[in-house]
Design an enzyme around this catalytic site. Structure first.
Site, PDB file in Angstrom:
ATOM      1  N   ARG A  53       0.859  -1.196   0.000  1.00 17.83           N
ATOM      2  CA  ARG A  53       0.000   0.000   0.000  1.00 17.83           C
ATOM      3  C   ARG A  53       0.888   1.237   0.000  1.00 17.83           C
ATOM      4  NH1 ARG A  53      -1.406   1.857   4.579  1.00 17.83           N
ATOM      5  NH2 ARG A  53      -2.108  -0.094   5.517  1.00 17.83           N
ATOM      6  N   TYR A 105     -16.883  15.938 -15.366  1.00 18.59           N
ATOM      7  CA  TYR A 105     -17.283  14.537 -15.296  1.00 18.59           C
ATOM      8  C   TYR A 105     -18.343  14.349 -14.196  1.00 18.59           C
ATOM      9  CZ  TYR A 105     -16.903   9.526 -14.677  1.00 18.59           C
ATOM     10  OH  TYR A 105     -17.185   8.203 -14.564  1.00 18.59           O
ATOM     11  N   ASP A 177      -8.192  18.072 -14.582  1.00 17.93           N
ATOM     12  CA  ASP A 177      -8.421  16.687 -15.000  1.00 17.93           C
ATOM     13  C   ASP A 177      -8.050  16.635 -16.486  1.00 17.93           C
ATOM     14  OD1 ASP A 177      -9.573  14.325 -16.002  1.00 17.93           O
ATOM     15  OD2 ASP A 177     -11.238  14.392 -14.578  1.00 17.93           O
ATOM     16  N   LYS A 202      -8.978   5.572 -19.404  1.00 16.76           N
ATOM     17  CA  LYS A 202      -9.338   6.045 -20.729  1.00 16.76           C
ATOM     18  C   LYS A 202      -8.124   5.947 -21.673  1.00 16.76           C
ATOM     19  CE  LYS A 202     -13.041   6.797 -18.353  1.00 16.76           C
ATOM     20  NZ  LYS A 202     -13.384   8.056 -17.738  1.00 16.76           N
TER      21      LYS A 202
HETATM   22  C1  LIG Z   1     -13.923   8.474 -16.476  1.00 22.10           C
HETATM   23  C2  LIG Z   1     -13.542   9.807 -15.970  1.00 22.10           C
HETATM   24  C3  LIG Z   1     -13.275  10.016 -14.609  1.00 22.10           C
HETATM   25  C4  LIG Z   1     -13.419   8.920 -13.579  1.00 22.10           C
HETATM   26  O1  LIG Z   1     -12.470   7.927 -13.726  1.00 22.10           O
HETATM   27  P1  LIG Z   1     -12.680   6.391 -13.341  1.00 22.10           P
HETATM   28  O2  LIG Z   1     -11.422   5.751 -13.752  1.00 22.10           O
HETATM   29  O3  LIG Z   1     -13.895   5.905 -14.072  1.00 22.10           O
HETATM   30  O4  LIG Z   1     -12.909   6.351 -11.860  1.00 22.10           O
HETATM   31  C5  LIG Z   1     -12.855  11.275 -14.228  1.00 22.10           C
HETATM   32  N1  LIG Z   1     -12.740  12.281 -15.121  1.00 22.10           N
HETATM   33  C6  LIG Z   1     -13.001  12.111 -16.417  1.00 22.10           C
HETATM   34  C7  LIG Z   1     -12.838  13.265 -17.360  1.00 22.10           C
HETATM   35  C8  LIG Z   1     -13.415  10.882 -16.893  1.00 22.10           C
HETATM   36  O5  LIG Z   1     -13.688  10.722 -18.196  1.00 22.10           O
END
Ligand SMILES: *Cc1c(COP(=O)(O)O)cnc(C)c1O
Length: 388
Positions: A53, A105, A177, A202
């Site tokens: 961890r 998001y 983000d 992604k």
């Molecule tokens: C999918 C997504 C998230 C969340 O991520 P996870 O891996 O699904 O927890 C956050 N921000 C954006 C822009 C996303 O497309």
């Protein structure tokens, strides 16, 4: 090994960045250290690895890689994008207020609205593409700004340099983000941002086969604070998924080039289609954020949203697609389509969705790396089929 490396370019960093290979065996790939703990010679020796961890060599290789790619000091890997965002939001305390871009998001909205609000941390969605509106919303309680550019799902572009400058003038931590762009297309820390978060599920993973999150900080101090939170709250990424994510990142640039080439053709095709009433894509010259995006990013990326003219039935459109799958998520090699109002952004109440332009007929498209002619043929037949 890493001190022997000589390279300049981003493509080389993708392959050789972070911690390359395994000094013990000469393996060119970092092994999957599938272990929870590490034997210690004696007490009080201050060993490098003690418990997975706190730190794991496979995860550490990934963390060093993403820090290098984003031009940051410290990278941290989490079990999902939301775990990464949650760790970052855990920097704040009761009474603090966070400003966010108005379309972000849905999960980020939800964790602020339904989880952090219970701990006394408040938030406000502001149009960060309007610098004056953003600055006006800053009160003494505001401690951070969380920006997405281009934002999800309307691809609204925010001037990153301008927002970082305003944020710092008021003593805020600037967080972004960067999931939609990846460090290949945009490096927010270079524009003054303090923290970058990613849903590595992604484009970075890129193959729709894992869920992961990453954080990169510009300076060491914030990195240490976040590493403390990561170890304290424990939402870490496991060794196997860390390995898979490194493997995905190696091909980021070649994948993105194809994603973007396809997206540019798809956006041009949709814009010319009389059955399409609106296209949101930052790579289109007539898109409102085109110029700002072109200044701060390599190109418009591969995400777009669009609306069909009212004489189409959206359900027939979705069910009519044969190659492009209707699914949550984005950024994988396969093209995906989604309905933000009932899927990714369902957590945002109807009134707010209407106000920020996420209509019930909005379609979001993540363009994959298939042959563009096959993708356009699929869109064409589904649009024709959905005519009322
Ligand atoms: C999918 C997504 C998230 C969340 O991520 P996870 O891996 O699904 O927890 C956050 N921000 C954006 C822009 C996303 O497309």
């Amino acid at each position: 090994m890493s001190d022997k490396k000589i390279y300049q370019g981003f493509n080389s960093a993708l392959i050789h960045g972070g911690i390359y290979g395994d000094p013990l065996t000469g393996a060119v790939n970092v092994p999957i250290y599938q272990t929870s703990t590490f034997e210690q010679e004696n007490i009080g020796l201050g060993v490098k690895w003690e418990y997975s961890r706190t730190g794991n060599p496979t995860r550490a290789a990934l963390e060093a890689l993403i820090a290098e790619l984003e031009h940051g000091q410290r990278g941290l890997a989490f079990g999902s994008g939301m775990a990464a965002i949650t760790a970052v939001l855990s920097l704040f305390k009761s009474g603090d207020r966070i400003l966010t871009s108005s379309n972000i998001y849905g999960g980020t909205f939800r964790v602020l609205d339904k989880v952090f609000k219970n701990f006394g941390i408040t938030y406000e969605n502001v149009d960060t593409s309007d610098a004056a509106a953003f600055e006006k919303a800053i009160t003494p309680e505001v401690k951070a700004v969380l920006v997405e550019s281009p934002a999800n799902p309307l691809l609204t572009v925010t001037d990153l340099k301008q927002v970082a400058e305003i944020a710092h003038r008021h003593g805020l931590i600037a967080i972004t983000d960067n999931t939609f762009m990846t460090p290949y297309l945009q490096k927010p820390l270079d524009f003054g941002f303090d923290i970058v978060v990613h849903s590595a599920t992604k484009y970075l993973g890129g193959h729709s086969d894992l869920v992961a999150g990453l954080v990169v900080t510009k300076d060491k101090d914030l990195g240490d604070r976040l590493a403390f939170i990561q170890n304290s709250t424990g939402g870490v990424l496991g060794p196997f998924d860390s390995f898979l994510l490194i493997r995905g990142i190696r091909t980021l640039a070649v994948r993105m080039d194809r994603h973007v080439a396809n997206a540019e053709k798809a956006a041009a095709w949709l814009s010319k289609n009389p059955e399409v009433s609106k296209v949101y894509y930052p790579g289109l010259k007539d898109f409102p954020g085109y110029e700002v995006n072109a200044r701060q990013a390599k190109n418009g990326g591969a995400m777009m949203s669009f609306e069909l003219t009212p004489d189409h039935d959206i359900k027939t459109f979705f069910s009519g697609l044969k190659l492009i799958a209707l699914a949550e998520s984005l950024g994988g090699v396969e093209s995906l389509v989604c309905h933000p109002a009932t899927m990714t952004h369902a957590a945002i109440p109807y009134e707010i969705r209407q106000r920020i332009g996420i209509t019930d007929t909005l379609i979001r498209l993540s363009i994959g790396i298939e042959d563009i002619d096959d993708l356009l043929a699929d869109l064409k037949q589904a649009i024709e089929r959905s005519r009322i």
